[in-house]
Design an enzyme around this catalytic site. Structure first.
Site, PDB file in Angstrom:
ATOM      1  N   ASP A  58      -2.870 -18.181   0.508  1.00 24.44           N
ATOM      2  CA  ASP A  58      -3.904 -18.692  -0.372  1.00 24.44           C
ATOM      3  C   ASP A  58      -4.425 -19.576   0.214  1.00 24.44           C
ATOM      4  O   ASP A  58      -5.997 -20.051   0.206  1.00 24.44           O
ATOM      5  CB  ASP A  58      -3.258 -18.923  -2.027  1.00 24.44           C
ATOM      6  CG  ASP A  58      -2.129 -19.787  -1.874  1.00 24.44           C
ATOM      7  OD1 ASP A  58      -1.419 -19.928  -0.577  1.00 24.44           O
ATOM      8  OD2 ASP A  58      -1.647 -20.414  -2.848  1.00 24.44           O
TER       9      ASP A  58
ATOM     10  N   LYS B 280       3.096 -15.273   1.873  1.00 20.84           N
ATOM     11  CA  LYS B 280       3.671 -16.194   0.824  1.00 20.84           C
ATOM     12  C   LYS B 280       4.996 -16.190   0.954  1.00 20.84           C
ATOM     13  O   LYS B 280       5.778 -15.794   0.071  1.00 20.84           O
ATOM     14  CB  LYS B 280       2.802 -15.348  -0.660  1.00 20.84           C
ATOM     15  CG  LYS B 280       1.581 -15.479  -0.585  1.00 20.84           C
ATOM     16  CD  LYS B 280       0.801 -16.619  -1.131  1.00 20.84           C
ATOM     17  CE  LYS B 280       1.452 -16.919  -2.775  1.00 20.84           C
ATOM     18  NZ  LYS B 280       0.864 -18.550  -3.142  1.00 20.84           N
TER      19      LYS B 280
ATOM     20  N   TYR C 150       0.763  -1.119   0.000  1.00 23.86           N
ATOM     21  CA  TYR C 150      -0.065  -0.024  -0.048  1.00 23.86           C
ATOM     22  C   TYR C 150       0.752   1.097  -0.065  1.00 23.86           C
ATOM     23  O   TYR C 150       0.515   2.330  -0.587  1.00 23.86           O
ATOM     24  CB  TYR C 150      -0.836   0.145   1.204  1.00 23.86           C
ATOM     25  CG  TYR C 150      -2.446  -0.595   1.119  1.00 23.86           C
ATOM     26  CD1 TYR C 150      -2.277  -2.056   0.801  1.00 23.86           C
ATOM     27  CD2 TYR C 150      -3.409   0.129   1.344  1.00 23.86           C
ATOM     28  CE1 TYR C 150      -3.642  -2.629   0.342  1.00 23.86           C
ATOM     29  CE2 TYR C 150      -4.916  -0.581   1.017  1.00 23.86           C
ATOM     30  CZ  TYR C 150      -4.813  -1.901   0.618  1.00 23.86           C
ATOM     31  OH  TYR C 150      -5.865  -2.626   0.553  1.00 23.86           O
TER      32      TYR C 150
ATOM     33  N   ASP D  37      -6.269  -7.099   3.579  1.00 25.79           N
ATOM     34  CA  ASP D  37      -7.646  -6.445   2.906  1.00 25.79           C
ATOM     35  C   ASP D  37      -8.446  -7.510   2.526  1.00 25.79           C
ATOM     36  O   ASP D  37      -9.767  -7.524   2.700  1.00 25.79           O
ATOM     37  CB  ASP D  37      -7.144  -5.585   2.099  1.00 25.79           C
ATOM     38  CG  ASP D  37      -8.116  -4.704   1.260  1.00 25.79           C
ATOM     39  OD1 ASP D  37      -9.130  -4.316   1.994  1.00 25.79           O
ATOM     40  OD2 ASP D  37      -8.021  -4.713  -0.120  1.00 25.79           O
TER      41      ASP D  37
ATOM     42  N   ASP E 168     -12.219  -9.152   4.341  1.00 24.06           N
ATOM     43  CA  ASP E 168     -13.436  -9.165   3.461  1.00 24.06           C
ATOM     44  C   ASP E 168     -14.021 -10.559   3.366  1.00 24.06           C
ATOM     45  O   ASP E 168     -15.359 -10.964   3.343  1.00 24.06           O
ATOM     46  CB  ASP E 168     -13.532  -8.546   1.991  1.00 24.06           C
ATOM     47  CG  ASP E 168     -13.564  -7.013   1.853  1.00 24.06           C
ATOM     48  OD1 ASP E 168     -13.657  -6.333   3.088  1.00 24.06           O
ATOM     49  OD2 ASP E 168     -13.806  -6.750   0.556  1.00 24.06           O
TER      50      ASP E 168
HETATM   51  C1  IPM Z   1     -10.607  -1.349   3.664  1.00 19.63           C
HETATM   52  C2  IPM Z   1     -10.511  -0.761   2.326  1.00 19.63           C
HETATM   53  C3  IPM Z   1      -9.592   0.349   2.203  1.00 19.63           C
HETATM   54  C4  IPM Z   1      -8.341  -0.426   1.948  1.00 19.63           C
HETATM   55  C5  IPM Z   1      -9.844   1.318   1.104  1.00 19.63           C
HETATM   56  C6  IPM Z   1     -11.170   1.977   1.249  1.00 19.63           C
HETATM   57  C7  IPM Z   1      -8.624   2.319   0.735  1.00 19.63           C
HETATM   58  O1  IPM Z   1     -10.814  -1.502   1.394  1.00 19.63           O
HETATM   59  O2  IPM Z   1     -10.322  -0.532   4.706  1.00 19.63           O
HETATM   60  O3  IPM Z   1     -10.490  -2.628   3.779  1.00 19.63           O
HETATM   61  O4  IPM Z   1      -7.901  -1.013   0.973  1.00 19.63           O
HETATM   62  O5  IPM Z   1      -7.788  -0.686   2.859  1.00 19.63           O
HETATM   63 MG    MG Z   2     -10.962  -3.624   2.476  1.00 24.81          MG
END
Ligand code: IPM
Ligand code: MG
Length: 367
Positions: free
Chosen positions: A224, A192, A142, A248, A252
């Protein structure tokens, strides 16, 4: 003693709507539990760009550095898609994370009993699930340099750099081990190492830090395979520690195991300040959901639970955090559902505000 300070940054899309419900909760704690906060509010993301031409004004950044905790709603929206990278709403959030040095991002994935049927996985796979992902938040691909889109001969090349120092790995590992000590003493580190040198170093450093925590069972997994195991049998995990990008993705994935992204909070923590509290920003895992913004459809629970995390991690008040989490459970058990949680026959959705009011009501009942 002066009141603890909170900076509220509602942001874009559904951010302001869900934050309005958190305001009700904050007011309730002031009125009914004597927990009074010095609350200020400011802009971040697209709305800050609209007003100041930047997604995070320097004054807002300075305020964020001073308060005891920042509460953020969400940033972004299609209106800003074509802006230069440096002006995008997301840059406001990334600047807060980077300049406050919020290196440990705690993302719990918890399955609420009343919602076990909402997962796309079978109920017995997710019922009772309670795991914590610790995502490194201030480094890795990032932020690594060099980055950019460059010309190389006749074509363009896009470059991002995965970069981790030993100390960056060690400090987030330590946060994860500390959490594991307070939970079920199991930590799985994901990288990884089979293809990336940064992954090899990650594994080495986490193993070294692990020697300070002999009571925590440490394991390692390629990220993975970790994704696969998270969908196969998520309850094998307690705490997971991983880098910024894998975190990230995996967070999710883990969030969706529980049925709705609208339910999950997060805490981003840095080093302790002079008053002993960690630098901290709390935000829901979900985004700004521009498709439903302004319609009273959004689920405020993730943002409300983010405030519960603030009570626990910034204000050292685990019992009031428990009270708020229990209130959310009570409301769900009563059958209240925002539109993102529909599925049961004959259930009509409640609005964002009705959900917030119901949580306040459950807090009243808890007294
Ligand atoms: C998260 C989001 C952020 C990230 C974005 C909005 C920059 O996806 O907080 O998970 O990628 O970290
Ligand atoms: Mg995210």
């Amino acid at each position: 003693m002066s009141k603890p300070s909170l900076l509220i940054l509602p942001g874009d899309g559904i951010g302001p709507e869900v934050m309005a419900e958190v305001r009700k909760i904050i007011n309730w704690y002031g009125a009914k539990r004597g927990l009074k906060f010095d609350v200020s509010e400011d802009l971040v993301g697209g709305c800050a760009y609209d007003k100041h031409g930047t997604p995070l004004h320097d004054d807002t950044m300075a305020k964020a550095q001073e308060v005891d905790a920042v509460l953020l709603g969400a940033v972004g929206g299609p209106k800003y898609d074509n802006l230069d990278f440096s002006l995008k709403p997301e840059r406001g959030l990334l600047r807060l994370r980077k300049e406050m040095d919020l290196y440990a991002n705690l993302r719990p994935a918890q399955c609420f009993d009343a919602l076990a049927d909402f997962s796309s996985l079978k109920k017995d796979v997710v019922a009772g699930l309670d795991i914590m992902i610790v995502r490194e938040l201030t480094s890795g691909v990032y932020f690594g340099e060099p980055r950019g889109i460059f010309k190389e001969g006749n074509e363009r090349v896009g470059i991002n750099t995965q970069r981790y120092t030993e100390s960056e790995i060690a400090r987030v590992a330590r946060s994860a081990f500390e959490l594991a000590m307070r939970r079920n003493r199991k930590l799985c580190s994901m990288e990884k190492a089979n293809v990336m040198e940064s992954g090899v170093l990650w594994r080495e450093v986490v193993t070294e830090v692990g020697k300070e925590y002999p009571d925590v069972a440490l394991s390692h997994m390629y990220a993975d395979a970790g994704a696969m195991q998270l969908t196969r049998w998520p309850k094998q995990f307690d705490v997971i520690v991983t880098d910024n990008l894998f975190g990230d993705l995996l967070s999710d994935l883990a969030a969706m195991l529980t049925g709705s992204l609208g339910m999950l909070p997060s805490a981003s923590l840095g080093a302790p300040m002079a008053n002993g509290r960690p630098k901290a920003l709390y935000e829901p895992v979900h985004g700004s959901a521009p498709d439903i913004a302004g319609q009273g459809k959004a689920n405020p629970i993730a943002c409300i639970l983010s405030f519960a995390m603030a009570l626990r991690y910034s204000f050292d008040n685990g019992s009031e955090a428990d009270r708020l989490e229990t209130a959310v459970n009570t409301v769900l058990a009563k059958g209240l559902r925002t539109a993102d949680l529909l599925g049961e026959a004959g259930v009509a959705p409640v609005s964002t505000a009705q959900m917030g009011d119901a949580v306040v009501e459950a807090l009243n009942e808890s007294l």
